[in-house]
Design an enzyme around this catalytic site. Structure first.
Site, PDB file in Angstrom:
ATOM      1  CG  ASP A   1      30.763  22.612  33.320  1.00 24.29           C
ATOM      2  OD1 ASP A   1      31.969  22.943  33.271  1.00 24.29           O
ATOM      3  OD2 ASP A   1      29.978  23.038  34.190  1.00 24.29           O
TER       4      ASP A   1
ATOM      5  CG  ASP B   1      26.234  22.040  40.370  1.00 23.54           C
ATOM      6  OD1 ASP B   1      26.985  21.119  39.998  1.00 23.54           O
ATOM      7  OD2 ASP B   1      26.651  23.033  40.984  1.00 23.54           O
TER       8      ASP B   1
ATOM      9  CD  GLU C   1      23.780  28.572  41.383  1.00 26.59           C
ATOM     10  OE1 GLU C   1      22.930  27.741  41.758  1.00 26.59           O
ATOM     11  OE2 GLU C   1      24.958  28.561  41.789  1.00 26.59           O
TER      12      GLU C   1
ATOM     13  N   GLY D   1      30.605  22.551  48.139  1.00 32.25           N
ATOM     14  CA  GLY D   1      30.844  21.917  46.848  1.00 32.25           C
ATOM     15  C   GLY D   1      29.947  20.722  46.585  1.00 32.25           C
ATOM     16  CG  LEU D   2      28.961  17.932  49.078  1.00 33.42           C
ATOM     17  CD1 LEU D   2      28.593  17.139  50.326  1.00 33.42           C
ATOM     18  CD2 LEU D   2      29.637  17.015  48.061  1.00 33.42           C
TER      19      LEU D   2
ATOM     20  N   GLY E   1      27.714  25.506  50.883  1.00 35.45           N
ATOM     21  CA  GLY E   1      28.945  26.101  50.370  1.00 35.45           C
ATOM     22  C   GLY E   1      30.147  25.181  50.409  1.00 35.45           C
TER      23      GLY E   1
ATOM     24  CD  GLU F   1      34.887  18.318  38.804  1.00 30.83           C
ATOM     25  OE1 GLU F   1      33.882  19.015  38.557  1.00 30.83           O
ATOM     26  OE2 GLU F   1      34.846  17.277  39.479  1.00 30.83           O
TER      27      GLU F   1
ATOM     28  CE1 TYR G   1      33.997  26.813  36.953  1.00 33.32           C
ATOM     29  CE2 TYR G   1      33.235  28.831  35.900  1.00 33.32           C
ATOM     30  CZ  TYR G   1      33.115  27.473  36.113  1.00 33.32           C
ATOM     31  OH  TYR G   1      32.127  26.778  35.475  1.00 33.32           O
TER      32      TYR G   1
HETATM   33  P1  ADP Z   1      27.322  24.794  47.173  1.00 36.87           P
HETATM   34  O1  ADP Z   1      26.288  24.838  46.100  1.00 36.87           O
HETATM   35  O2  ADP Z   1      28.529  24.027  46.767  1.00 36.87           O
HETATM   36  O3  ADP Z   1      26.811  24.318  48.486  1.00 36.87           O
HETATM   37  P2  ADP Z   1      27.266  27.632  46.734  1.00 36.87           P
HETATM   38  O4  ADP Z   1      28.148  28.753  47.180  1.00 36.87           O
HETATM   39  O5  ADP Z   1      27.008  27.465  45.296  1.00 36.87           O
HETATM   40  O6  ADP Z   1      27.854  26.291  47.382  1.00 36.87           O
HETATM   41  O7  ADP Z   1      25.846  27.802  47.431  1.00 36.87           O
HETATM   42  C1  ADP Z   1      25.741  27.974  48.818  1.00 36.87           C
HETATM   43  C2  ADP Z   1      24.749  29.083  49.110  1.00 36.87           C
HETATM   44  O8  ADP Z   1      23.412  28.683  48.750  1.00 36.87           O
HETATM   45  C3  ADP Z   1      24.645  29.397  50.592  1.00 36.87           C
HETATM   46  O9  ADP Z   1      25.657  30.301  50.989  1.00 36.87           O
HETATM   47  C4  ADP Z   1      23.257  30.006  50.684  1.00 36.87           C
HETATM   48  O10 ADP Z   1      23.255  31.350  50.256  1.00 36.87           O
HETATM   49  C5  ADP Z   1      22.471  29.195  49.664  1.00 36.87           C
HETATM   50  N1  ADP Z   1      21.816  28.033  50.317  1.00 36.87           N
HETATM   51  C6  ADP Z   1      21.975  26.746  50.005  1.00 36.87           C
HETATM   52  N2  ADP Z   1      21.231  25.933  50.808  1.00 36.87           N
HETATM   53  C7  ADP Z   1      20.571  26.753  51.651  1.00 36.87           C
HETATM   54  C8  ADP Z   1      19.657  26.535  52.732  1.00 36.87           C
HETATM   55  N3  ADP Z   1      19.298  25.312  53.091  1.00 36.87           N
HETATM   56  N4  ADP Z   1      19.185  27.624  53.388  1.00 36.87           N
HETATM   57  C9  ADP Z   1      19.569  28.863  53.010  1.00 36.87           C
HETATM   58  N5  ADP Z   1      20.434  29.120  52.020  1.00 36.87           N
HETATM   59  C10 ADP Z   1      20.938  28.098  51.340  1.00 36.87           C
HETATM   60 MG    MG Z   2      26.462  25.783  44.197  1.00 43.03          MG
END
Ligand code: ADP
Ligand code: MG
Length: 394
Positions: free
Chosen positions: A38, A177, A165, A129-130, A127, A35, A227
């Site tokens: 990277d 990721d 991204e 963290g997975l 959102g 952790e 971060y």
């Molecule tokens: P994580 O990647 O840990 O889940 P992030 O903040 O990096 O958290 O990404 C989450 C964001 O990605 C969401 O707030 C949304 O904008 C977008 N997202 C991810 N999956 C979907 C989905 N199935 N439908 C719409 N938006 C999504």
């Molecule tokens: Mg993410």
């Protein structure tokens, strides 16, 4: 997975008035250990998990995209031409930017992208963290790669997702990721060398471990600024070490080993020394963890997770009370080999390496203890190391 696919088929027809003809799925991921390594060109060890994001699509005439996400029940649209050479505007990113980012990255490579109607649904929490973001991006890249015959393959899709991204959505993320989502292998972890980008599958002893992931319920608002601070501190540590002549030619903390720590202690101020010590010892823990998995020595693997957590909490200072409590409580439960924060920290999830027969009991005991301490129920899921993204013609 199949349930989501079926549900999304109905949603697609309702939304767009016709059937989808292609689909793709990409899983979320969890990082076992490695952790905050990277961005110092170090080692990470994620697995893709059995929660995933599906996208279904049908081509449209022209170069227009209509997109609907079941998870937010929101729709949006864009033209491929609008993304050519154009970075995203100011302001926070929205969900559609993750889709647009993939198309942006494909156009950057001068690949032709036609228009699609596209529907999204996920069994991942967003959102948390997975890595629902990489799952969405890799799923869209895999879909377009398969449907348009772009010839990217899984690694190319991962790179396109990463580029989207980083450059379009504007998140300073690493390759962990998208590589995990695209290249994951069932019952394996992936040892990824973030310097050479070499990926080595490491078998997780079959039938011997359960993987629990508990969400602290804390979202990572602090994460972005803190971060950035850690990234800067690591750079400062490398610079100071180089100036002191400790690591001739060193470009990153990756070039240092735990043997260098006594000398580093002489040249780094205490905070920078602790930050560097985390990254340097964490890289060593990744290889030690891989070796422990190879011997099916789960006690040793668990102890490395515990050591990693101590390092993240004390040296890197990215843990929070909820995460500390989940790890401390788990340590007292029978059948738990080890636990740690997984992800960037300041919230998010813990990972617990548990004997399979104890998993259900550990999960409910952990939830009960957390509820007593914090007055809310954490979500805890059992995950399986799973295959990476795939494309289907319907
Ligand atoms: P994580 O990647 O840990 O889940 P992030 O903040 O990096 O958290 O990404 C989450 C964001 O990605 C969401 O707030 C949304 O904008 C977008 N997202 C991810 N999956 C979907 C989905 N199935 N439908 C719409 N938006 C999504
Ligand atoms: Mg993410």
């Amino acid at each position: 997975m199949e349930a989501i696919h079926g549900e999304l088929l109905g949603g697609f027809r309702e939304r767009f008035g016709r059937a989808p003809v292609v689909g793709a799925r990409a899983p979320g991921r969890v990082n076992w250990i490695g952790e905050h390594t990277d961005y110092q060109e170090g080692l990470v060890l994620p697995s893709a998990i059995d929660r995933d994001t599906w996208v279904l699509a049908t081509p449209r005439p022209g170069r227009h995209f209509r997109v609907w996400t079941r998870d937010l029940d929101e729709a949006g649209a864009f033209d491929v031409a609008d993304l050519e050479g154009e970075r995203r505007g100011e302001g926070p990113a929205g969900w559609l930017d993750y889709v647009k980012g993939v198309v942006f990255a494909l156009r950057e490579r001068e690949l032709d992208v036609a228009g699609f109607d596209l529907a999204i649904a996920s069994s991942l929490p967003l959102g948390s963290g997975l890595s629902s973001s990489a799952a969405l991006e890799v799923a869209v890249a895999t879909l377009l790669d398969g449907a348009l015959g772009l010839g990217l393959g899984p690694e190319g899709c991962a790179r396109v997702a990463h580029r989207g991204e980083q450059r379009y959505v504007g998140v300073a993320c690493g390759i962990l990721d998208p590589f995990a989502c695209a290249l994951g292998r069932a019952d394996h972890a992936l040892r990824i060398d973030c310097r050479s980008q070499e990926v080595r599958p490491i078998a997780v002893p079959p039938g011997r471990v359960a993987l629990l992931i508990a969400h602290s319920g804390v979202t990572r608002e602090l994460a972005a600024s803190a971060y950035g601070d850690r990234v800067a501190e690591c750079r400062a540590a490398v610079l100071a070490a180089r100036q002191a002549g400790l690591v001739p030619g060193a470009g990153a903390l990756r070039d240092l080993s735990p043997d260098d720590l006594p000398a580093l202690a002489g040249v780094l101020e205490p905070t920078l020394l602790r930050r560097a010590r985390h990254v340097i010892t964490e890289n060593a823990r990744v290889d030690a963890f891989c070796a422990a998995l190879g011997r099916a020595d789960l006690e040793a693997a668990g102890a490395l997770l515990v050591e990693g957590q101590r390092s993240l909490a004390e040296d890197y200072e990215v843990s929070i009370p909820e995460i500390d409590a989940l790890c401390a409580d788990a340590a007292e439960l029978p059948g738990v080999y080890g636990s740690r924060l997984t992800g960037a920290g300041f919230g998010g999830c813990t990972l617990h390496l548990v004997a399979p027969e104890a998993a259900a009991e550990v999960s409910s005991a952990l939830a009960a203890r957390f509820e007593r301490r914090f007055g809310r129920t954490p979500s805890i899921l059992e995950a399986r190391p799973s295959d990476g993204a795939s494309f289907v013609s319907l």
